[in-house]
Design a protein around this motif. Structure first.
Motif, short mmCIF file in Angstrom:
data_model
loop_
_atom_site.label_atom_id
_atom_site.label_comp_id
_atom_site.label_asym_id
_atom_site.label_seq_id
_atom_site.Cartn_x
_atom_site.Cartn_y
_atom_site.Cartn_z
N GLU A 1 0.70 -1.10 0.04
CA GLU A 1 0.03 0.02 0.01
C GLU A 1 0.99 1.04 -0.04
OE1 GLU A 1 -3.58 0.67 1.26
OE2 GLU A 1 -4.10 -1.22 2.23
N ARG B 1 -5.22 7.79 -0.42
CA ARG B 1 -5.51 7.90 -1.75
C ARG B 1 -6.95 7.29 -2.05
NH1 ARG B 1 -4.45 11.16 -5.25
NH2 ARG B 1 -2.44 11.46 -3.97
N LEU B 2 -7.31 6.02 -1.57
CA LEU B 2 -8.52 5.77 -1.62
C LEU B 2 -9.71 6.03 -0.70
CD1 LEU B 2 -7.76 1.97 -2.94
CD2 LEU B 2 -7.74 4.36 -4.38
N THR C 1 -1.58 3.39 -2.23
CA THR C 1 -3.14 3.29 -1.67
C THR C 1 -3.05 3.86 -0.41
OG1 THR C 1 -3.08 0.97 -1.41
CG2 THR C 1 -3.72 1.61 -3.70
#
Length: 471
Positions: A268, A275-276, A271
């Motif tokens: 990750e 970011r998500l 991510t």
């Protein structure tokens, strides 16, 4: 030698020699080509504020890649700069070999609080590559202590990018990353990319998912679970072109790993930290509880180099219960648990928790929908993404999905046009990757997409005039 020293002194003192010329004479850039190594100057960035950067000519640009997926809370956050100053004035560094600092202990606790499953302990590194390297070395150590020295192979996937250190780079699945570089190929087994856009023609998404899972299961059976130490996978393949795997794929892979005693390492680095829309995406977005998670980039929003690995409590308990209590994990970094980096990460996490994570979840659907409108352009084969990360993939024609008939620098062409119009793009051969700072507004998303649309349109016209493409 004396003449060289005199030349260096003259260059340093000569106010007329600007940064571009100094770079051409002395700076080796990342990922250079042999024909230009040591002579290259790239776009010079002078300042940043919010979602914007300013180039050497004074042009203000939307920072489309957020630096390198990392400026999550935006440029010029005074509170982060103040934390850096305050911590440097209090304690600038301590050796992690036989001392520790309070910010690292607090940060480890807070990160563990966001992690899924029983991930509870953090080893801090200097960035993403060293985080993945650490996770892999820890897997090797774990299996050695458990009396399984043959259980060391690593499963990775096509399209993956996991870093630039020796072991982490060995996992990379983009061909150009490895053409001229050595790696620990004897330790890595490559699987197919989970890219639905590139699935065999006529195959449904469901059948493609089954193919990927069956391939994984068959590979384990063929090689033997007693020889496979870990699977390493990004929840969304970032530098591989923002490849979002099919629904349920990661959960099924996780189950196979669990059933076969294979450590699941969720990378990750990109991510993680918003970011998500969540601190970690593995559990919140994909419903998996890995054995380890690697992170970097957004943990400090790029304000200080920091990364790390979160490790399962179960793994640590198994090590503590082993018959080798004196076995040494002979791995560490001079800047492990750096006090300034950890202090910045704590403040950055405050900012994310206070508003930025919620804002990201709120604007992400709009970001994805606006980017998707670019599929109206005939050069665009697919727009895909998740959260605040997206990719516009250009193809010669949508039927064959062949990017190779195009100018291989089509992404750079689009980036050059967008730069003139006020947007920095991350070009990847035939793709344009967008991952703006998480504080971006709907109006700024509109600006970004409008510039990208115009940049692609101008590139289409260039290609037509040159006879390269007639779409």
């Amino acid at each position: 030698m004396a003449a060289a020293r005199d030349l260096k002194a003259k260059e340093t003192a000569d106010a007329d020699v600007d940064a571009v010329e100094l770079a051409k004479r002395h700076l080796v850039q990342p990922w250079p080509f042999a024909g230009s190594v040591g002579t290259e100057a790239r776009a010079l960035i002078g300042e940043g504020e919010g979602i914007y950067i300013t180039d050497a000519s004074g042009k203000r640009l939307i920072d489309g890649p957020a630096g390198m997926w990392c400026i999550n809370v935006g440029h010029r956050r005074e509170e982060l700069a103040k934390v850096m100053y305050d911590q440097a004035m209090a304690l600038s560094y301590n050796t992690p070999w036989y001392t520790m600092n309070a910010p690292s202990a607090e940060l480890a606790m807070r990160i563990a609080g966001h992690a899924p499953g029983d991930l509870s302990h953090v080893f801090f590194t200097t960035g993403g590559s060293s985080a993945v390297e650490t996770a892999l070395r820890f897997m090797q150590f774990y299996n050695n202590v458990r009396g399984r020295p043959e259980k060391k192979l690593i499963l990775s996937r096509g399209g993956a990018y996991h870093g630039s250190t020796y072991l982490s780079a060995s996992l990379n699945g983009r061909p150009r990353d490895r053409h001229w570089m050595d790696g620990a190929d004897e330790l890595v087994v490559k699987l197919s990319s989970p890219d639905p856009f590139r699935r065999p023609q006529g195959m449904s998404i469901e059948a493609f998912t089954d193919f990927l899972v069956d391939q994984f299961r068959d590979t384990v059976a063929r090689i033997g679970a007693d020889r496979i130490g870990a699977f390493v996978g990004e929840p969304v393949q970032a530098s591989g072109g923002v490849v979002v795997p099919p629904d349920g794929y990661l959960k099924r892979i996780r189950e196979i790993c669990r059933d076969n005693g294979i450590l699941y390492i969720s990378d990750e680095v990109v991510t993680g930290f918003g970011r998500l829309g969540h601190v970690f995406a593995s559990g919140e977005m994909f419903g998996i509880d890995p054995d380890m998670i690697t992170f970097a980039k957004g943990v400090t929003s790029g304000y200080f180099p920091l990364g790390g690995v979160i490790i399962s409590e179960r793994i640590l308990q198994e090590l503590r219960r082993s018959n080798h209590p004196d076995a040494l994990f002979g791995h560490g970094l001079t800047y492990t648990s750096h006090p300034i980096g950890c202090a910045v990460a704590l403040k950055n996490l405050d900012i994310l928790e206070e508003s930025v994570l919620a804002h990201t979840r709120e604007v992400a659907p709009y970001f994805q929908a606006q980017l998707k409108t670019l599929e109206e352009l005939p050069l665009v084969g697919e727009v895909r993404g998740m959260g605040l990360m997206g990719c516009v993939e250009c193809v010669a024609d949508r039927e064959s999905k062949d990017p190779l008939k195009l100018d291989k620098d089509v992404g750079k062409r689009i980036d050059a046009h967008c730069h003139e119009l006020g947007l920095l793009v991350r070009p990847l051969i035939n793709m344009c990757v967008m991952s703006p700072p998480l504080i971006i507004s709907r109006e700024q998303i509109d600006d970004m997409v409008a510039i990208l649309r115009e940049g692609i349109s101008r590139t289409m016209e260039d290609l037509r005039k040159e006879g390269v493409w007639q779409g």
